[in-house]
Motif scaffolding. Structure first.
Motif, PDB file in Angstrom:
ATOM      1  N   ALA A  35      34.137  22.676  20.354  1.00 55.18           N
ATOM      2  CA  ALA A  35      33.358  22.743  21.594  1.00 55.18           C
ATOM      3  C   ALA A  35      32.700  21.418  21.929  1.00 55.18           C
ATOM      4  CB  ALA A  35      32.286  23.823  21.478  1.00 55.18           C
ATOM      5  N   LEU A  36      32.668  20.487  20.984  1.00 56.00           N
ATOM      6  CA  LEU A  36      31.942  19.238  21.176  1.00 56.00           C
ATOM      7  C   LEU A  36      32.859  18.024  21.104  1.00 56.00           C
ATOM      8  CD1 LEU A  36      28.708  19.709  18.997  1.00 56.00           C
ATOM      9  CD2 LEU A  36      28.937  19.951  21.473  1.00 56.00           C
ATOM     10  N   ASP A  37      32.465  17.014  21.846  1.00 58.97           N
ATOM     11  CA  ASP A  37      33.077  15.695  21.725  1.00 58.97           C
ATOM     12  C   ASP A  37      31.926  14.718  21.515  1.00 58.97           C
ATOM     13  OD1 ASP A  37      34.965  13.729  21.640  1.00 58.97           O
ATOM     14  OD2 ASP A  37      35.177  13.555  23.815  1.00 58.97           O
ATOM     15  N   TYR A  38      32.093  13.738  20.625  1.00 63.40           N
ATOM     16  CA  TYR A  38      31.029  12.773  20.375  1.00 63.40           C
ATOM     17  C   TYR A  38      31.578  11.531  19.711  1.00 63.40           C
ATOM     18  CZ  TYR A  38      31.150  15.511  15.970  1.00 63.40           C
ATOM     19  OH  TYR A  38      31.540  16.187  14.843  1.00 63.40           O
ATOM     20  N   ASP A  39      30.773  10.497  19.758  1.00 65.32           N
ATOM     21  CA  ASP A  39      31.060   9.273  19.009  1.00 65.32           C
ATOM     22  C   ASP A  39      30.366   9.387  17.659  1.00 65.32           C
ATOM     23  OD1 ASP A  39      32.420   8.197  21.204  1.00 65.32           O
ATOM     24  OD2 ASP A  39      30.570   7.349  22.026  1.00 65.32           O
ATOM     25  N   MET A  40      31.112   9.183  16.573  1.00 63.62           N
ATOM     26  CA  MET A  40      30.539   9.293  15.246  1.00 63.62           C
ATOM     27  C   MET A  40      30.562   7.942  14.540  1.00 63.62           C
ATOM     28  SD  MET A  40      31.464  11.841  12.038  1.00 63.62           S
ATOM     29  CE  MET A  40      33.178  11.291  11.893  1.00 63.62           C
ATOM     30  N   LYS A  41      29.412   7.524  14.091  1.00 64.63           N
ATOM     31  CA  LYS A  41      29.287   6.306  13.300  1.00 64.63           C
ATOM     32  C   LYS A  41      28.897   6.699  11.886  1.00 64.63           C
ATOM     33  CE  LYS A  41      26.828   1.861  13.104  1.00 64.63           C
ATOM     34  NZ  LYS A  41      25.770   1.021  13.764  1.00 64.63           N
ATOM     35  N   ILE A  42      29.709   6.312  10.916  1.00 70.31           N
ATOM     36  CA  ILE A  42      29.426   6.607   9.512  1.00 70.31           C
ATOM     37  C   ILE A  42      28.770   5.382   8.885  1.00 70.31           C
ATOM     38  CG2 ILE A  42      30.380   7.263   7.276  1.00 70.31           C
ATOM     39  CD1 ILE A  42      32.659   8.601   8.717  1.00 70.31           C
ATOM     40  N   ILE A  43      27.581   5.588   8.363  1.00 75.09           N
ATOM     41  CA  ILE A  43      26.798   4.496   7.791  1.00 75.09           C
ATOM     42  C   ILE A  43      26.666   4.723   6.286  1.00 75.09           C
ATOM     43  CG2 ILE A  43      24.586   3.272   7.881  1.00 75.09           C
ATOM     44  CD1 ILE A  43      24.236   4.660  10.690  1.00 75.09           C
ATOM     45  N   ASN A  44      26.966   3.724   5.502  1.00 74.76           N
ATOM     46  CA  ASN A  44      26.787   3.782   4.048  1.00 74.76           C
ATOM     47  C   ASN A  44      25.618   2.871   3.673  1.00 74.76           C
ATOM     48  OD1 ASN A  44      30.017   3.978   4.465  1.00 74.76           O
ATOM     49  ND2 ASN A  44      29.319   5.322   2.838  1.00 74.76           N
ATOM     50  N   PRO A  45      24.416   3.437   3.557  1.00 81.05           N
ATOM     51  CA  PRO A  45      23.256   2.581   3.311  1.00 81.05           C
ATOM     52  C   PRO A  45      23.274   1.892   1.948  1.00 81.05           C
ATOM     53  CG  PRO A  45      22.612   4.764   4.071  1.00 81.05           C
ATOM     54  CD  PRO A  45      24.051   4.829   3.676  1.00 81.05           C
ATOM     55  N   GLY A  46      24.096   2.364   1.015  1.00 80.93           N
ATOM     56  CA  GLY A  46      24.137   1.728  -0.296  1.00 80.93           C
ATOM     57  C   GLY A  46      23.009   2.179  -1.190  1.00 80.93           C
ATOM     58  N   LEU A  47      22.925   3.483  -1.423  1.00 81.83           N
ATOM     59  CA  LEU A  47      21.924   4.051  -2.317  1.00 81.83           C
ATOM     60  C   LEU A  47      22.320   3.703  -3.745  1.00 81.83           C
ATOM     61  CD1 LEU A  47      19.544   5.901  -3.017  1.00 81.83           C
ATOM     62  CD2 LEU A  47      21.068   7.842  -2.779  1.00 81.83           C
ATOM     63  N   SER A  48      21.723   2.658  -4.298  1.00 87.99           N
ATOM     64  CA  SER A  48      22.086   2.096  -5.601  1.00 87.99           C
ATOM     65  C   SER A  48      23.613   1.981  -5.661  1.00 87.99           C
ATOM     66  CB  SER A  48      21.507   2.952  -6.740  1.00 87.99           C
ATOM     67  OG  SER A  48      22.049   4.248  -6.736  1.00 87.99           O
ATOM     68  N   ILE A  82      27.082  12.988  22.905  1.00 87.48           N
ATOM     69  CA  ILE A  82      27.553  14.343  22.621  1.00 87.48           C
ATOM     70  C   ILE A  82      27.783  15.092  23.937  1.00 87.48           C
ATOM     71  CG2 ILE A  82      26.970  16.546  21.540  1.00 87.48           C
ATOM     72  CD1 ILE A  82      25.321  14.986  19.495  1.00 87.48           C
ATOM     73  N   HIS A  83      28.985  15.649  24.067  1.00 81.34           N
ATOM     74  CA  HIS A  83      29.344  16.387  25.276  1.00 81.34           C
ATOM     75  C   HIS A  83      30.052  17.677  24.898  1.00 81.34           C
ATOM     76  CE1 HIS A  83      28.208  13.070  27.879  1.00 81.34           C
ATOM     77  NE2 HIS A  83      28.914  12.256  27.117  1.00 81.34           N
ATOM     78  N   PHE A  84      29.868  18.709  25.724  1.00 76.64           N
ATOM     79  CA  PHE A  84      30.535  19.989  25.521  1.00 76.64           C
ATOM     80  C   PHE A  84      31.871  19.982  26.251  1.00 76.64           C
ATOM     81  CE2 PHE A  84      26.104  20.762  24.787  1.00 76.64           C
ATOM     82  CZ  PHE A  84      26.075  21.677  23.750  1.00 76.64           C
ATOM     83  N   LYS A  85      32.890  20.523  25.589  1.00 79.21           N
ATOM     84  CA  LYS A  85      34.216  20.536  26.225  1.00 79.21           C
ATOM     85  C   LYS A  85      34.889  21.899  26.237  1.00 79.21           C
ATOM     86  CE  LYS A  85      36.532  18.929  21.985  1.00 79.21           C
ATOM     87  NZ  LYS A  85      37.436  17.915  21.410  1.00 79.21           N
ATOM     88  N   SER A  86      34.507  22.806  25.341  1.00 81.22           N
ATOM     89  CA  SER A  86      35.120  24.137  25.328  1.00 81.22           C
ATOM     90  C   SER A  86      34.262  25.072  24.503  1.00 81.22           C
ATOM     91  CB  SER A  86      36.531  24.074  24.729  1.00 81.22           C
ATOM     92  OG  SER A  86      36.480  23.703  23.365  1.00 81.22           O
ATOM     93  N   ALA A  87      34.646  26.336  24.472  1.00 81.15           N
ATOM     94  CA  ALA A  87      33.913  27.312  23.666  1.00 81.15           C
ATOM     95  C   ALA A  87      34.157  27.049  22.184  1.00 81.15           C
ATOM     96  CB  ALA A  87      34.376  28.719  24.021  1.00 81.15           C
TER      97      ALA A  87
END
Length: 268
Positions: free
Chosen positions: A188-201, A256-261
Protein backbone atom coordinates in the motif's frame (compact mmCIF):
# COMPACT_ATOMS: atom_id res chain seq x y z
CA UNK A 1 20.66 8.74 33.50
CA UNK A 2 21.64 11.97 31.67
CA UNK A 3 20.58 11.83 28.01
CA UNK A 4 21.17 14.87 25.82
CA UNK A 5 19.26 17.63 27.68
CA UNK A 6 17.06 15.10 29.51
CA UNK A 7 17.26 12.92 32.60
CA UNK A 8 15.86 9.42 32.05
CA UNK A 9 14.80 6.92 34.72
CA UNK A 10 14.76 3.28 33.64
CA UNK A 11 15.66 -0.18 34.91
CA UNK A 12 19.29 -0.21 36.07
CA UNK A 13 21.73 -2.85 34.82
CA UNK A 14 22.35 -5.62 37.33
CA UNK A 15 25.76 -6.99 38.27
CA UNK A 16 27.04 -10.53 38.02
CA UNK A 17 29.10 -12.23 40.72
CA UNK A 18 32.28 -10.54 39.57
CA UNK A 19 30.68 -7.10 39.70
CA UNK A 20 30.42 -6.64 35.92
CA UNK A 21 27.29 -4.83 34.74
CA UNK A 22 24.87 -6.90 32.65
CA UNK A 23 21.32 -6.61 31.40
CA UNK A 24 18.15 -7.43 33.29
CA UNK A 25 16.04 -10.00 31.45
CA UNK A 26 12.91 -10.34 33.56
CA UNK A 27 9.82 -10.57 31.34
CA UNK A 28 8.82 -6.95 32.02
CA UNK A 29 12.33 -5.49 32.13
CA UNK A 30 12.61 -1.99 30.68
CA UNK A 31 15.51 -1.36 28.33
CA UNK A 32 18.25 0.86 29.64
CA UNK A 33 19.90 3.43 27.35
CA UNK A 34 21.92 1.43 24.83
CA UNK A 35 23.89 2.89 21.90
CA UNK A 36 20.88 2.31 19.62
CA UNK A 37 18.90 4.74 21.82
CA UNK A 38 21.54 7.41 21.21
CA UNK A 39 21.82 6.63 17.50
CA UNK A 40 18.08 6.91 16.88
CA UNK A 41 17.80 10.09 18.94
CA UNK A 42 20.58 11.70 16.90
CA UNK A 43 18.45 11.25 13.77
CA UNK A 44 15.14 12.49 15.16
CA UNK A 45 16.19 15.17 17.66
CA UNK A 46 15.94 18.15 15.31
CA UNK A 47 12.91 17.01 13.31
CA UNK A 48 9.95 19.41 13.44
CA UNK A 49 6.31 18.45 12.84
CA UNK A 50 2.81 18.80 14.20
CA UNK A 51 2.62 15.20 15.44
CA UNK A 52 4.80 12.16 16.07
CA UNK A 53 4.27 8.56 17.16
CA UNK A 54 6.88 6.57 19.09
CA UNK A 55 6.21 2.83 18.69
CA UNK A 56 7.80 0.48 21.28
CA UNK A 57 8.43 3.62 23.36
CA UNK A 58 9.86 1.82 26.41
CA UNK A 59 11.00 4.37 29.00
CA UNK A 60 9.87 7.17 26.69
CA UNK A 61 13.27 8.52 25.70
CA UNK A 62 12.55 8.97 21.98
CA UNK A 63 9.13 10.50 22.71
CA UNK A 64 10.73 13.08 24.99
CA UNK A 65 13.47 13.87 22.48
CA UNK A 66 10.81 14.40 19.80
CA UNK A 67 8.69 16.53 22.11
CA UNK A 68 11.31 19.30 22.04
CA UNK A 69 10.45 20.07 18.40
CA UNK A 70 7.07 18.39 17.75
CA UNK A 71 3.74 19.86 18.86
CA UNK A 72 2.15 16.56 19.99
CA UNK A 73 3.81 13.21 20.65
CA UNK A 74 2.22 9.84 21.47
CA UNK A 75 4.25 6.90 22.75
CA UNK A 76 2.91 3.34 22.83
CA UNK A 77 4.18 0.13 24.39
CA UNK A 78 2.81 -3.23 25.56
CA UNK A 79 4.83 -3.16 28.78
CA UNK A 80 2.92 -1.41 31.58
CA UNK A 81 6.08 -1.03 33.64
CA UNK A 82 7.76 0.77 30.73
CA UNK A 83 4.78 3.11 30.43
CA UNK A 84 5.05 3.98 34.12
CA UNK A 85 8.68 4.94 33.57
CA UNK A 86 7.74 6.98 30.48
CA UNK A 87 5.03 8.93 32.31
CA UNK A 88 7.41 9.57 35.21
CA UNK A 89 10.14 10.74 32.82
CA UNK A 90 7.78 13.23 31.17
CA UNK A 91 7.03 14.72 34.60
CA UNK A 92 10.68 14.60 35.60
CA UNK A 93 11.65 16.65 32.55
CA UNK A 94 8.60 18.96 32.74
CA UNK A 95 7.38 17.91 29.27
CA UNK A 96 3.63 18.25 28.80
CA UNK A 97 3.05 17.74 25.06
CA UNK A 98 3.49 13.97 25.19
CA UNK A 99 1.13 11.16 26.17
CA UNK A 100 1.71 7.44 26.64
CA UNK A 101 -0.72 4.63 25.87
CA UNK A 102 -0.80 0.87 26.25
CA UNK A 103 -0.93 -0.86 22.87
CA UNK A 104 -0.04 -4.27 21.48
CA UNK A 105 1.39 -3.79 17.97
CA UNK A 106 0.05 -7.21 17.01
CA UNK A 107 -3.30 -5.43 16.89
CA UNK A 108 -4.37 -2.67 14.49
CA UNK A 109 -3.09 0.82 15.33
CA UNK A 110 -5.68 2.74 13.31
CA UNK A 111 -7.40 4.02 16.47
CA UNK A 112 -4.30 6.09 17.27
CA UNK A 113 -4.79 8.33 14.24
CA UNK A 114 -2.14 9.45 11.74
CA UNK A 115 1.15 11.19 12.42
CA UNK A 116 3.69 13.27 10.50
CA UNK A 117 6.63 11.35 12.00
CA UNK A 118 6.74 7.75 13.21
CA UNK A 119 9.76 6.33 15.05
CA UNK A 120 10.39 2.80 16.28
CA UNK A 121 13.02 0.92 18.25
CA UNK A 122 11.47 -2.57 18.13
CA UNK A 123 12.65 -5.77 19.84
CA UNK A 124 15.14 -7.30 17.39
CA UNK A 125 17.08 -10.08 19.12
CA UNK A 126 16.49 -13.58 17.69
CA UNK A 127 14.65 -15.50 20.40
CA UNK A 128 14.17 -19.23 20.62
CA UNK A 129 11.93 -18.59 23.62
CA UNK A 130 9.92 -15.34 23.77
CA UNK A 131 10.59 -14.05 27.28
CA UNK A 132 11.47 -10.37 27.41
CA UNK A 133 9.34 -7.55 25.98
CA UNK A 134 12.15 -5.16 25.14
CA UNK A 135 14.52 -7.40 23.19
CA UNK A 136 13.01 -10.67 21.94
CA UNK A 137 11.91 -10.26 18.32
CA UNK A 138 10.71 -13.72 17.31
CA UNK A 139 12.67 -16.70 16.03
CA UNK A 140 14.66 -14.72 13.48
CA UNK A 141 14.57 -11.43 15.38
CA UNK A 142 12.83 -9.38 12.70
CA UNK A 143 9.19 -10.20 13.46
CA UNK A 144 8.39 -6.70 14.72
CA UNK A 145 10.50 -4.97 12.05
CA UNK A 146 8.52 -6.86 9.41
CA UNK A 147 5.17 -6.26 11.12
CA UNK A 148 5.86 -2.53 11.48
CA UNK A 149 6.93 -2.03 7.86
CA UNK A 150 4.36 -4.30 6.27
CA UNK A 151 1.22 -3.47 8.24
CA UNK A 152 1.43 -0.90 11.02
CA UNK A 153 3.21 1.99 9.29
CA UNK A 154 0.45 2.40 6.69
CA UNK A 155 -2.11 2.60 9.52
CA UNK A 156 -0.50 5.54 11.31
CA UNK A 157 1.54 7.62 8.83
CA UNK A 158 0.22 10.63 6.91
CA UNK A 159 0.70 11.10 3.20
CA UNK A 160 4.17 12.57 2.75
CA UNK A 161 5.23 11.57 6.27
CA UNK A 162 8.60 10.34 7.54
CA UNK A 163 9.61 7.28 9.56
CA UNK A 164 12.77 6.24 11.41
CA UNK A 165 13.64 2.86 12.89
CA UNK A 166 16.71 1.26 14.51
CA UNK A 167 17.23 -2.51 14.65
CA UNK A 168 19.54 -5.44 14.02
CA UNK A 169 18.77 -7.85 11.17
CA UNK A 170 19.71 -11.52 11.15
CA UNK A 171 20.99 -12.25 7.63
CA UNK A 172 21.76 -15.35 5.63
CA UNK A 173 25.00 -15.38 3.65
CA UNK A 174 23.05 -14.68 0.46
CA UNK A 175 21.11 -11.72 1.89
CA UNK A 176 21.75 -8.01 2.31
CA UNK A 177 19.92 -5.68 4.66
CA UNK A 178 18.48 -3.79 1.68
CA UNK A 179 17.08 -6.97 0.10
CA UNK A 180 15.60 -8.21 3.36
CA UNK A 181 13.96 -4.88 4.20
CA UNK A 182 12.45 -4.37 0.75
CA UNK A 183 10.80 -7.78 1.05
CA UNK A 184 8.89 -6.36 4.05
CA UNK A 185 7.50 -3.33 2.22
CA UNK A 186 3.74 -2.83 2.39
CA UNK A 187 2.20 -2.93 -1.07
CA UNK A 188 0.00 0.00 0.00
CA UNK A 189 3.00 2.30 0.42
CA UNK A 190 5.71 3.76 -1.74
CA UNK A 191 8.69 5.54 -0.16
CA UNK A 192 12.34 6.39 -0.42
CA UNK A 193 14.39 4.27 1.98
CA UNK A 194 17.83 5.23 3.21
CA UNK A 195 19.71 2.57 5.16
CA UNK A 196 22.19 4.04 7.61
CA UNK A 197 24.87 2.00 9.39
CA UNK A 198 25.96 4.18 12.30
CA UNK A 199 28.76 1.77 13.25
CA UNK A 200 27.78 0.60 16.72
CA UNK A 201 31.25 -0.63 17.78
CA UNK A 202 31.83 -3.70 15.56
CA UNK A 203 28.16 -4.57 15.19
CA UNK A 204 27.43 -2.96 11.82
CA UNK A 205 27.97 -6.43 10.33
CA UNK A 206 28.75 -8.87 13.09
CA UNK A 207 29.20 -12.66 12.86
CA UNK A 208 26.35 -14.60 14.48
CA UNK A 209 28.56 -16.36 17.02
CA UNK A 210 30.07 -13.05 18.21
CA UNK A 211 26.61 -11.51 18.66
CA UNK A 212 25.28 -14.48 20.62
CA UNK A 213 28.32 -14.72 22.88
CA UNK A 214 27.77 -11.11 23.99
CA UNK A 215 23.98 -11.28 24.20
CA UNK A 216 23.73 -14.56 26.11
CA UNK A 217 26.60 -13.65 28.44
CA UNK A 218 24.40 -10.77 29.56
CA UNK A 219 21.35 -13.01 29.81
CA UNK A 220 22.89 -15.76 31.96
CA UNK A 221 25.81 -14.05 33.75
CA UNK A 222 25.85 -16.07 36.98
CA UNK A 223 25.61 -19.63 35.68
CA UNK A 224 28.33 -20.85 33.32
CA UNK A 225 26.60 -24.15 32.57
CA UNK A 226 23.29 -22.40 31.80
CA UNK A 227 25.16 -19.98 29.55
CA UNK A 228 26.82 -22.81 27.60
CA UNK A 229 23.52 -24.64 27.20
CA UNK A 230 21.65 -21.50 26.13
CA UNK A 231 24.38 -20.58 23.66
CA UNK A 232 24.10 -24.02 22.09
CA UNK A 233 20.30 -23.81 21.78
CA UNK A 234 20.42 -20.39 20.09
CA UNK A 235 23.36 -21.19 17.84
CA UNK A 236 21.90 -24.47 16.57
CA UNK A 237 18.51 -22.88 15.96
CA UNK A 238 19.82 -19.91 13.99
CA UNK A 239 22.40 -21.89 12.03
CA UNK A 240 19.65 -24.33 11.02
CA UNK A 241 17.84 -21.39 9.37
CA UNK A 242 20.99 -20.32 7.51
CA UNK A 243 21.69 -17.19 9.58
CA UNK A 244 25.35 -16.12 9.40
CA UNK A 245 25.53 -12.40 10.33
CA UNK A 246 23.82 -9.64 12.29
CA UNK A 247 23.50 -6.24 10.56
CA UNK A 248 22.93 -3.12 12.67
CA UNK A 249 20.97 -0.40 10.85
CA UNK A 250 18.89 2.72 11.07
CA UNK A 251 16.42 3.31 8.27
CA UNK A 252 14.94 6.62 7.21
CA UNK A 253 11.75 6.52 5.12
CA UNK A 254 10.78 9.74 3.33
CA UNK A 255 8.33 10.79 0.61
CA UNK A 256 5.84 8.22 1.90
CA UNK A 257 2.82 7.87 -0.39
CA UNK A 258 -0.18 5.54 -0.51
CA UNK A 259 -0.70 3.58 -3.71
CA UNK A 260 -3.08 0.68 -3.00
CA UNK A 261 -4.88 -1.27 -0.30
CA UNK A 262 -2.54 -3.18 2.06
CA UNK A 263 -2.22 -6.93 1.77
CA UNK A 264 -1.83 -9.59 4.45
CA UNK A 265 1.49 -10.11 6.20
CA UNK A 266 3.29 -12.87 4.26
CA UNK A 267 4.68 -15.92 5.97
CA UNK A 268 8.51 -15.86 6.07
Amino acid sequence: IPFRDLVIATDPPRKDRSGVQCLSFSSDAVMTLFPDSYDLASHVASKTASSALDVFCGNGVQSLVLARHVDRVVGVDINEKALQYAIFNAHLNNITNVEFQHHDVNESMRSLGRFDIVVANPPFVPAVRQRTFFCDGGERGDYFVRLFLHERLSEVIVEGGRAYMVFTLALKSTETADHRLRSFQDSALDYDMKIINPGLSSETLRPLDSFLVYYLASRTPDDLQAYIEELGVYFRHLKSTGIENMSYNIIELTNIHFKSAPRLLPHV
